[in-house]
Write an enzyme that holds these catalytic residues in place. Structure first.
Site, PDB file in Angstrom:
ATOM      1  N   GLU A 271       0.836  -1.205   0.000  1.00  0.00           N
ATOM      2  CA  GLU A 271       0.000   0.000   0.000  1.00  0.00           C
ATOM      3  C   GLU A 271       0.873   1.257   0.000  1.00  0.00           C
ATOM      4  O   GLU A 271       1.835   1.350   0.771  1.00  0.00           O
ATOM      5  CB  GLU A 271      -0.897  -0.011   1.235  1.00  0.00           C
ATOM      6  CG  GLU A 271      -1.818   1.197   1.362  1.00  0.00           C
ATOM      7  CD  GLU A 271      -2.608   1.192   2.659  1.00  0.00           C
ATOM      8  OE1 GLU A 271      -3.554   1.993   2.768  1.00  0.00           O
ATOM      9  OE2 GLU A 271      -2.286   0.391   3.563  1.00  0.00           O
ATOM     10  N   LYS A 331      -9.847   2.654  -3.406  1.00  0.00           N
ATOM     11  CA  LYS A 331     -10.318   2.039  -2.161  1.00  0.00           C
ATOM     12  C   LYS A 331     -11.706   2.535  -1.791  1.00  0.00           C
ATOM     13  O   LYS A 331     -11.987   3.738  -1.822  1.00  0.00           O
ATOM     14  CB  LYS A 331      -9.328   2.338  -1.034  1.00  0.00           C
ATOM     15  CG  LYS A 331      -9.620   1.586   0.258  1.00  0.00           C
ATOM     16  CD  LYS A 331      -8.558   1.874   1.305  1.00  0.00           C
ATOM     17  CE  LYS A 331      -8.818   1.082   2.579  1.00  0.00           C
ATOM     18  NZ  LYS A 331      -7.859   1.420   3.653  1.00  0.00           N
ATOM     19  N   CYS A 383      -5.731  -2.720   2.496  1.00  0.00           N
ATOM     20  CA  CYS A 383      -5.687  -2.648   3.964  1.00  0.00           C
ATOM     21  C   CYS A 383      -7.003  -3.065   4.612  1.00  0.00           C
ATOM     22  O   CYS A 383      -7.381  -4.230   4.616  1.00  0.00           O
ATOM     23  CB  CYS A 383      -5.283  -1.236   4.377  1.00  0.00           C
ATOM     24  SG  CYS A 383      -4.974  -1.032   6.146  1.00  0.00           S
TER      25      CYS A 383
END
Length: 507
Positions: A271, A331, A383
């Site tokens: 990430e 995301k 994540c």
């Protein structure tokens, strides 16, 4: 036993202990029987309380669970948020006290409307249904906090075989059902009603027998040859991550580690491995794309992305594929305070924790396509996204391979990163697919379709993970139906309990 069931501080203290025990059932401790012990203590603790007393007892359980299980939040606030020990402790205490209400309100509802002490079998089923409803609500309300679910305790336990059927929540349902049934066995036997006793035996033993028998059952099959993987773990300290003076050094690190790596079909960076907007790193990405293409490799990396949203520039936490790969993903599930600040007009500027770098991300759209790599569909999770069971299942059902990238450096040596890893393992088990997990400082790992780690790099080490993953097709029952059958069952059981309890009180 009397202390557990009676009102007053001894029972409330035991409820705090019961909540804390759940943490020991999860990673990194993995003492899974403690999940049953904790649930049994919670169930017994509500047996004889008034609704008001049950409210307090439920809050105590939640306080123990989150106080012990989310201690990594204190680490982030103190070490990276600029808060003093006292202030970090107070913020952690306030957070724990607030989310403990996720257990207080269901406990009140249980004692007020649902509990049926005179009908042990019905009481057991209703408790298991309410437990799952509580977990599902907690994963949805205000974007959700889907952490510390009991079902994760069974990743290596006897009930792991249930995950591909009904997901982690089916395991939670079974644990709550088992705990309540064990508590109710004496009452069930006293009824001397053979039909009820037989039904109780089936409910007690059946799920465990199914879980054990299906633990190594393969629900999916290969859709192609194995793909070699090289996952880069840079181990860059969080204090350096967003320092402009360290930008070139970080880009050079990932470039040089990749140049020196063995040939692999998939090259994975974690990430925000590129800690600058994608538009400002196009030259760098073009170079890496050319290198990957020359090796017949797909390079996938995390990178912040700026796009126009409603005619305004917005920033996204993204992941992109180059070389023999294609596609960009933004995301969707953002971390509160880490990636966006609730009530930011009030909170920003109070302490450094509310002004963390890259804490003003926008939410990506829900209709995005998956990444493409070497001709296969890759489901990307950035994540926090991997901790949402049904959200992850929706992407996994379209994929051949699962990928999660993360930067757990925020949580240091706490138990948070290992809990996060366990949840990624459960997603692989539910989907019957290989999972690639690439992180900045660990744990970078490859996870097989049974949720087991095949190879990993330990935390806090810089290195390159090499291994193979196999593209998979076919859908597990959970990917086909997700949690809907179980949630409909739970709603039905709770509704039935509410109606019968109301009738019983009026007779």
């Amino acid at each position: 036993m009397r202390w557990i069931t009676s009102p007053g501080w001894p029972g409330n203290l035991l409820a705090v202990v019961a909540g804390a025990l759940t943490t020991l059932a999860l990673a990194p401790f993995d003492i899974w029987p403690l999940a049953l012990v904790a649930l049994a203590m919670f169930y017994l603790g509500l047996r004889d309380l008034s609704p008001k007393q049950a409210l307090g007892r439920g809050w105590c359980y939640g306080f123990g669970l989150f106080g012990a299980g989310t201690s990594w939040i204190y680490y982030s606030i103190h070490n990276f948020g600029g808060a003093s020990v006292l202030l970090a402790g107070l913020l952690m205490l306030a957070f724990t006290a607030a989310i403990a209400w996720f257990f207080a309100l269901p406990a009140w509802l249980w004692a007020r409307w649902i509990r049926r002490n005179e009908a042990p079998l019905a009481d057991t089923l209703a408790f298991a249904a309410l437990w799952v409803a509580q977990e599902a609500f907690r994963g949805w309300f205000l974007t959700g906090f889907p952490w510390l679910y009991s079902g994760y305790s069974q990743l290596d336990g006897p009930l792991a075989g249930l995950a591909p059927i009904g997901g982690m929540w089916l395991i939670s349902f079974t644990l709550a059902l088992t705990a309540a049934l064990l508590c109710n066995l004496p009452r069930l036997i006293k009824t001397r009603r053979k039909g009820f006793i037989a039904a109780g035996a089936v409910l007690l033993l059946g799920p465990w027998c199914i879980g054990i028998s299906l633990k190594h059952h393969a629900w999916t099959s290969p859709s192609g040859d194995p793909l070699s993987v090289a996952a880069i773990q840079g181990n860059i300290e969080q204090s350096m991550k967003w320092d402009p003076a360290q930008l070139n050094a970080q880009l050079a690190l990932y470039r040089d580690m990749t140049f020196s790596s063995r040939q692999a079909d998939l090259i994975i960076w974690p990430e925000t491995a590129i800690p600058v907007l994608k538009e400002n790193a196009e030259g760098y990405l073009t170079m890496m794309s050319r290198f990957a293409a020359e090796r017949n490799s797909a390079l996938i990396t995390g990178v912040p992305i700026r796009q126009e949203l409603r005619h305004e520039p917005r920033y996204f936490n993204g992941i992109t594929a180059v070389g023999e790969g294609d596609g960009t993903y933004l995301k969707q599930k953002l971390v509160p305070f880490g990636e966006y600040v609730p009530l930011q007009d009030v909170l920003r500027g109070l302490i450094a924790f509310f002004d963390l770098p890259m804490s003003d991300f926008a939410r990506g759209p829900s209709d995005q396509t998956l990444l493409q790599a070497k001709g296969y569909q890759v489901a990307p999770f950035i994540c926090y996204e991997v901790v949402y069971p049904d959200f992850a299942a929706g992407l996994a059902a379209q994929s051949d391979i699962l990928l999660t990238i993360s930067n757990d450096t925020w949580f240091g040596t706490s138990i948070g990163p290992l809990q996060h890893l366990q949840m990624a393992q459960m997603r692989a088990l539910e989907a019957g697919r290989w999972m690639i997990r690439a992180t900045n400082n660990g744990v970078t790992a490859l996870i097989d379709p049974f949720g087991q780690i095949t190879v990993q790099i330990p935390q806090f080490e810089r290195g390159i993970l090499y291994g193979d993953v196999v593209p998979m097709h076919d859908l597990t029952p959970y990917l086909q139906w997700r949690s809907w059958p179980l949630l409909i069952l739970c709603i039905g059981l709770i509704g039935w309990a509410l109606i019968t309890s109301r009738i019983a009180k009026t007779v």
